[in-house]
Design a protein around this motif. Structure first.
Motif, PDB file in Angstrom:
ATOM      1  N   PHE A   1      13.650  53.879  15.833  1.00 28.36           N
ATOM      2  CA  PHE A   1      12.224  53.747  15.429  1.00 28.36           C
ATOM      3  C   PHE A   1      11.863  53.298  14.062  1.00 28.36           C
ATOM      4  O   PHE A   1      12.754  53.577  13.130  1.00 28.36           O
ATOM      5  CB  PHE A   1      11.659  55.360  15.546  1.00 28.36           C
ATOM      6  CG  PHE A   1      11.957  56.002  17.168  1.00 28.36           C
ATOM      7  CD1 PHE A   1      11.258  55.922  17.943  1.00 28.36           C
ATOM      8  CD2 PHE A   1      13.030  56.857  16.969  1.00 28.36           C
ATOM      9  CE1 PHE A   1      11.468  56.408  19.204  1.00 28.36           C
ATOM     10  CE2 PHE A   1      13.273  57.318  18.277  1.00 28.36           C
ATOM     11  CZ  PHE A   1      12.662  57.161  19.477  1.00 28.36           C
ATOM     12  N   GLN A   2      10.621  52.932  13.916  1.00 22.79           N
ATOM     13  CA  GLN A   2      10.294  52.652  12.525  1.00 22.79           C
ATOM     14  C   GLN A   2      10.506  53.846  11.520  1.00 22.79           C
ATOM     15  O   GLN A   2      10.786  53.456  10.397  1.00 22.79           O
ATOM     16  CB  GLN A   2       8.691  52.327  12.489  1.00 22.79           C
ATOM     17  CG  GLN A   2       8.186  52.049  11.321  1.00 22.79           C
ATOM     18  CD  GLN A   2       6.776  51.415  11.359  1.00 22.79           C
ATOM     19  OE1 GLN A   2       6.406  51.083  12.453  1.00 22.79           O
ATOM     20  NE2 GLN A   2       6.133  51.233  10.401  1.00 22.79           N
ATOM     21  N   GLU A   3      10.169  54.920  11.784  1.00 23.56           N
ATOM     22  CA  GLU A   3      10.200  56.177  10.905  1.00 23.56           C
ATOM     23  C   GLU A   3      11.648  56.764  10.674  1.00 23.56           C
ATOM     24  O   GLU A   3      11.898  57.801  10.289  1.00 23.56           O
ATOM     25  CB  GLU A   3       9.248  57.100  11.425  1.00 23.56           C
ATOM     26  CG  GLU A   3       7.948  56.807  11.443  1.00 23.56           C
ATOM     27  CD  GLU A   3       7.709  55.729  12.898  1.00 23.56           C
ATOM     28  OE1 GLU A   3       8.521  56.204  13.614  1.00 23.56           O
ATOM     29  OE2 GLU A   3       6.689  55.506  13.003  1.00 23.56           O
ATOM     30  N   PHE A   4      12.782  56.097  11.505  1.00 24.63           N
ATOM     31  CA  PHE A   4      14.110  56.501  11.313  1.00 24.63           C
ATOM     32  C   PHE A   4      14.058  57.852  12.293  1.00 24.63           C
ATOM     33  O   PHE A   4      15.370  58.097  12.760  1.00 24.63           O
ATOM     34  CB  PHE A   4      14.757  56.825   9.983  1.00 24.63           C
ATOM     35  CG  PHE A   4      14.237  55.874   8.874  1.00 24.63           C
ATOM     36  CD1 PHE A   4      13.892  54.547   9.305  1.00 24.63           C
ATOM     37  CD2 PHE A   4      13.987  56.279   7.486  1.00 24.63           C
ATOM     38  CE1 PHE A   4      13.781  53.696   8.286  1.00 24.63           C
ATOM     39  CE2 PHE A   4      13.723  55.363   6.641  1.00 24.63           C
ATOM     40  CZ  PHE A   4      13.400  53.886   6.774  1.00 24.63           C
ATOM     41  N   ASN A   5      13.507  59.000  11.921  1.00 19.47           N
ATOM     42  CA  ASN A   5      13.477  60.193  12.749  1.00 19.47           C
ATOM     43  C   ASN A   5      14.973  60.861  12.552  1.00 19.47           C
ATOM     44  O   ASN A   5      15.389  61.502  13.660  1.00 19.47           O
ATOM     45  CB  ASN A   5      13.416  59.937  14.273  1.00 19.47           C
ATOM     46  CG  ASN A   5      11.747  59.638  14.508  1.00 19.47           C
ATOM     47  OD1 ASN A   5      10.738  59.759  13.600  1.00 19.47           O
ATOM     48  ND2 ASN A   5      11.395  59.119  15.759  1.00 19.47           N
ATOM     49  N   LEU A   6      15.522  61.042  11.263  1.00 19.70           N
ATOM     50  CA  LEU A   6      16.507  61.734  11.057  1.00 19.70           C
ATOM     51  C   LEU A   6      15.988  63.229  10.774  1.00 19.70           C
ATOM     52  O   LEU A   6      15.035  63.226  10.371  1.00 19.70           O
ATOM     53  CB  LEU A   6      17.166  61.051   9.789  1.00 19.70           C
ATOM     54  CG  LEU A   6      17.918  59.929   9.874  1.00 19.70           C
ATOM     55  CD1 LEU A   6      18.453  59.290   8.678  1.00 19.70           C
ATOM     56  CD2 LEU A   6      18.900  59.811  10.942  1.00 19.70           C
ATOM     57  N   ILE A   7      17.131  63.967  10.965  1.00 17.92           N
ATOM     58  CA  ILE A   7      16.806  65.422  10.523  1.00 17.92           C
ATOM     59  C   ILE A   7      17.085  65.708   9.180  1.00 17.92           C
ATOM     60  O   ILE A   7      18.257  65.669   8.993  1.00 17.92           O
ATOM     61  CB  ILE A   7      17.583  66.473  11.539  1.00 17.92           C
ATOM     62  CG1 ILE A   7      17.204  66.087  13.162  1.00 17.92           C
ATOM     63  CG2 ILE A   7      17.231  67.940  11.215  1.00 17.92           C
ATOM     64  CD1 ILE A   7      18.109  66.574  14.048  1.00 17.92           C
ATOM     65  N   ASP A   8      16.349  65.980   8.321  1.00 16.97           N
ATOM     66  CA  ASP A   8      16.276  66.288   6.990  1.00 16.97           C
ATOM     67  C   ASP A   8      17.567  67.228   6.372  1.00 16.97           C
ATOM     68  O   ASP A   8      18.075  67.209   5.469  1.00 16.97           O
ATOM     69  CB  ASP A   8      15.211  66.410   6.254  1.00 16.97           C
ATOM     70  CG  ASP A   8      14.025  65.424   6.371  1.00 16.97           C
ATOM     71  OD1 ASP A   8      14.570  64.313   6.600  1.00 16.97           O
ATOM     72  OD2 ASP A   8      13.002  65.890   6.324  1.00 16.97           O
ATOM     73  N   SER A   9      17.379  68.510   7.269  1.00 16.24           N
ATOM     74  CA  SER A   9      18.429  69.577   6.831  1.00 16.24           C
ATOM     75  C   SER A   9      19.949  69.184   7.659  1.00 16.24           C
ATOM     76  O   SER A   9      20.695  70.000   7.251  1.00 16.24           O
ATOM     77  CB  SER A   9      17.814  70.825   7.556  1.00 16.24           C
ATOM     78  OG  SER A   9      17.723  70.718   8.870  1.00 16.24           O
TER      79      SER A   9
END
Ligand code: ADP
Ligand code: MG
Length: 255
Positions: free
Chosen positions: A91-99
């Motif tokens: 996706f454009q927004e990467f959508n990784l989990i920050d934690s």
């Protein structure tokens, strides 16, 4: 060539009272080894089409087959499984989990599938080397550059060895250097592993990495362009010609 996604006569209508027809009788097939780019003006239905082709959204009418299996009448659980086994999303927004660390983020699909820890470690390290993010594995997303984060998201999409990568504006938040690095990675996986790529972009230069361009206008496939034997540069000029049609028409009207 083996068919991965087959779409026949797809229409999409949004709304109950004020109906908005966003896709009109779209036909598209994605085969093994294809690298297809969908372009078109904003609002022309690119994301809607991508979501329908990847079974994330359902069409109002028409038929979708994944791996020769008609998804019509399938349970949501069955479709989810088909999606997991065949499609990697970027996706454009990467959508990784920050934690989670980059390593943990990349491994998420395998953890969900109850794969053994040692195997997850090996696969995560292998794919991260291919995507040039091995050094970032124990960092958190916030400690990485945009380019590294998008490559981590791509590693997460590739770790299940999907048949196809589906990417909606994957370079939308990247600078030019990182955009090209990402596309070179997509190109290499496409050439070396035969992974099909289905991508939306509004950047003609990024689109020139594809082997085929599908141009949408007002929810219809308006043009299809094969790269064939053209160089990337020659293909780029053909793409520019198509994408600038609206602007060219405006100049014509101005006289
Ligand atoms: P693109 O990705 O080409 O910019 P989209 O597929 O996002 O276009 O949207 C196509 C059209 O459908 C736009 O007019 C948009 O406003 C409309 N649309 C998209 N999603 C929805 C929705 N969930 N409900 C109603 N209208 C929508
Ligand atoms: Mg869109």
């Amino acid at each position: 060539m083996k068919e991965i996604i087959y779409a026949e006569n797809i229409t999409k209508i949004y709304g109950d009272k004020n109906k908005l027809k966003v896709l009109h009788n779209v036909n598209l097939t994605v085969n093994e080894g294809d690298f297809i780019c969908i372009m078109g003006p904003s609002g022309s239905g690119k994301s809607t089409l991508l979501n329908i082709l990847s079974t994330v959204d359902s069409p109002s009418t028409g038929k979708i087959k994944i791996n020769d299996k008609d998804v019509y009448d399938m349970t949501e659980a069955h479709i989810a499984r088909l999606r997991y086994e065949n499609i990697g999303f970027v996706f454009q927004e990467f959508n990784l989990i920050d934690s989670l660390t980059i390593r943990e983020n990349i491994g998420v699909p395998l953890v969900l599938a109850n794969i053994e820890k040692s195997e997850i470690k090996k696969k995560t390290e292998d794919i991260s080397k291919k995507l040039d993010i091995f050094e970032t594995l124990d960092k958190f997303p916030a400690e990485c550059s945009g380019g590294q984060r998008q490559r981590a998201a791509s590693a997460r999409a590739l770790i299940t060895a999907p048949k196809i990568i589906v990417a909606d504006e994957p370079t939308g938040n990247l600078d030019t250097t990182n955009s090209h690095q990402l596309l070179k990675i997509f190109q290499k996986r496409n050439e070396d592993d035969g992974i099909a790529i289905l991508m939306v972009t509004h950047d003609s230069m990024i689109a020139s990495y594809a082997k085929k361009l599908v141009f949408l206008r007002d929810g219809k496939i308006d043009e299809v362009l094969e790269r064939g034997n053209l160089t990337q540069r020659e293909f780029f000029y053909k793409i520019i010609d198509i994408t600038s049609k609206e602007t060219q028409n405006m100049f014509d009207k101005m006289g």
